[in-house]
Design a protein around this motif. Sequence first.
Motif, PDB file in Angstrom:
ATOM      1  N   LEU A 143      40.042  30.486  49.748  1.00 33.26           N
ATOM      2  CA  LEU A 143      39.543  31.260  48.597  1.00 33.26           C
ATOM      3  C   LEU A 143      40.937  31.855  47.918  1.00 33.26           C
ATOM      4  N   VAL A 144      40.683  32.172  46.780  1.00 32.16           N
ATOM      5  CA  VAL A 144      41.729  32.575  45.974  1.00 32.16           C
ATOM      6  C   VAL A 144      41.276  33.717  44.991  1.00 32.16           C
ATOM      7  N   THR A 145      41.896  34.690  45.093  1.00 34.16           N
ATOM      8  CA  THR A 145      41.686  36.008  43.881  1.00 34.16           C
ATOM      9  C   THR A 145      42.731  36.081  43.271  1.00 34.16           C
ATOM     10  N   ALA A 201      35.034  18.545  42.643  1.00 29.77           N
ATOM     11  CA  ALA A 201      34.056  18.793  43.735  1.00 29.77           C
ATOM     12  C   ALA A 201      34.480  19.769  44.885  1.00 29.77           C
ATOM     13  N   ASN A 202      33.264  20.416  45.126  1.00 32.28           N
ATOM     14  CA  ASN A 202      33.592  21.407  46.317  1.00 32.28           C
ATOM     15  C   ASN A 202      34.406  22.617  45.773  1.00 32.28           C
ATOM     16  N   ARG A 203      34.612  22.973  44.465  1.00 29.55           N
ATOM     17  CA  ARG A 203      35.112  23.932  44.093  1.00 29.55           C
ATOM     18  C   ARG A 203      34.252  24.931  43.306  1.00 29.55           C
ATOM     19  N   LYS A 204      34.338  26.229  43.171  1.00 30.72           N
ATOM     20  CA  LYS A 204      33.422  27.226  42.524  1.00 30.72           C
ATOM     21  C   LYS A 204      34.264  28.291  42.158  1.00 30.72           C
ATOM     22  N   ALA A 205      34.044  28.614  40.808  1.00 25.90           N
ATOM     23  CA  ALA A 205      34.833  29.800  40.134  1.00 25.90           C
ATOM     24  C   ALA A 205      33.769  31.041  39.977  1.00 25.90           C
ATOM     25  N   ILE A 206      34.115  31.965  40.305  1.00 24.14           N
ATOM     26  CA  ILE A 206      33.351  33.327  40.290  1.00 24.14           C
ATOM     27  C   ILE A 206      34.125  34.289  39.342  1.00 24.14           C
ATOM     28  N   HIS A 207      33.649  34.528  38.010  1.00 21.70           N
ATOM     29  CA  HIS A 207      34.476  35.400  37.187  1.00 21.70           C
ATOM     30  C   HIS A 207      33.889  36.599  37.059  1.00 21.70           C
ATOM     31  N   ALA A 208      34.563  37.689  37.184  1.00 15.35           N
ATOM     32  CA  ALA A 208      34.110  39.008  37.284  1.00 15.35           C
ATOM     33  C   ALA A 208      34.825  39.793  36.185  1.00 15.35           C
ATOM     34  N   SER A 209      34.304  40.558  35.308  1.00 15.50           N
ATOM     35  CA  SER A 209      34.741  41.524  34.401  1.00 15.50           C
ATOM     36  C   SER A 209      35.281  42.488  34.793  1.00 15.50           C
ATOM     37  N   THR A 210      36.238  43.143  34.264  1.00 14.78           N
ATOM     38  CA  THR A 210      36.651  44.461  34.629  1.00 14.78           C
ATOM     39  C   THR A 210      35.694  45.646  34.477  1.00 14.78           C
ATOM     40  N   ARG A 211      34.808  45.318  33.404  1.00 16.89           N
ATOM     41  CA  ARG A 211      34.058  46.294  33.242  1.00 16.89           C
ATOM     42  C   ARG A 211      32.929  46.726  34.245  1.00 16.89           C
ATOM     43  N   GLU A 212      32.927  45.666  34.938  1.00 21.49           N
ATOM     44  CA  GLU A 212      31.704  45.859  36.225  1.00 21.49           C
ATOM     45  C   GLU A 212      32.325  46.758  37.259  1.00 21.49           C
ATOM     46  N   ASN A 213      33.579  46.856  37.164  1.00 29.79           N
ATOM     47  CA  ASN A 213      34.645  47.849  37.972  1.00 29.79           C
ATOM     48  C   ASN A 213      34.792  49.232  37.413  1.00 29.79           C
ATOM     49  N   GLU A 261      48.563  27.689  35.416  1.00 30.24           N
ATOM     50  CA  GLU A 261      47.984  26.274  35.128  1.00 30.24           C
ATOM     51  C   GLU A 261      47.032  25.577  36.181  1.00 30.24           C
ATOM     52  N   TRP A 262      47.536  25.612  37.411  1.00 27.23           N
ATOM     53  CA  TRP A 262      47.034  25.030  38.535  1.00 27.23           C
ATOM     54  C   TRP A 262      45.648  25.821  38.935  1.00 27.23           C
ATOM     55  N   ILE A 263      45.557  27.067  38.762  1.00 26.67           N
ATOM     56  CA  ILE A 263      44.278  27.648  39.172  1.00 26.67           C
ATOM     57  C   ILE A 263      43.058  27.281  38.256  1.00 26.67           C
ATOM     58  N   GLU A 264      43.240  26.969  36.917  1.00 24.50           N
ATOM     59  CA  GLU A 264      42.056  26.557  35.990  1.00 24.50           C
ATOM     60  C   GLU A 264      42.070  24.896  36.134  1.00 24.50           C
TER      61      GLU A 264
END
Length: 267
Positions: free
Chosen positions: A112-114, A131-143, A120-123
Amino acid sequence: GARAFLRNLLRNPKGVDGLLAAPFWATVRRTTLRTFLAAVPSGMITAASRGERWVEVLGRRVYYGSADRPETLDGPTVGVAWLDEGRYVNRDGWEVILSRLRAKRARALRGLVTSTPGGEWIEEEFGTGRANRKAIHASTRENRHNLAAGYIEDLEASLSKRAARVFIEGEFGFLEGLVYEFDRKRHLIPWVYRPDLPVYVAWDFGWQRPAVLFLQPIPAGTSLPPIEGTTLRRVALPGSWVVFDELVPDEMSTEALAGRVKAKGYR
C-alpha cells in the motif's frame, strides 16, 4: 492507509509480519506510526520493542522504519507493507519495500502507498496500467468536514490549476519541470515501433540521471483514437511526433548508456 494496512495484516495468519515505512524517521514517529497505533483497537497490541522497532498485533509483528536509508528496511519477510508519503521516497526505497512482500503463508500479498500523487515513480507504478496495481484517487473535498473552514478555498486561491489537480483533486501530475499541460486522456495514444519510420533520439547527458527519449514522426493524416469521453475524431497534424520508449537509468556513463541505446535495435 492505517486502516487498510491493519485490515490486511489481520487477514494473514499469525506469524506473518508487516512492514510500515515513511520517507523520514520523524514522519514515522510523529505521523505514520501514531496513526497506525490509533487505528488498532484497544487490547490488540500484544507486544512491542522500541529498540528493534516493531509492535505486535495479535501475534503479527509490524516492523517500522524510514525509507531515506533503504538498506535499513531490508531483511524482514512480510505479507503486507504500507509506505506513507510515498512522493518523498525514491524508487530504490520502494523497490526494497516491494521486495519484502514474499511471505509464503500470506493469504494475499499487499503493498500500500498513500501520498499526494507527486513523484515520477508513483505514477509509473500505479498510473500506467501495470498488472496487479490499482490507484484510488481521493479529493480533499471529500474530507472537507475534517478541515478548517476555508482551507480548500485558500488552496485554490494559491495554487496553479495544475497543482490544484494534484493537491486538491488527488490526480497524477508532475509538478516540477513541466513546460506544458499534460493530459493523459489527450496525449497518450497506442503506438508500436514502426521500422518503416525513422527513429530520433533526444539525449539529456549526465552521470547521475541521464535520460534518453526515442521518438518517431507520425505521418500527417494518421488516424488517432478519439479523446476519452468524447466522439471527436482526430488525425495527426504535420509535424506530430510520438515518444514511444525511454531510458532513465541512475548513475551511468555516457559510454555505457550509448551501449544500451544501440541494444534497443531501433533503426
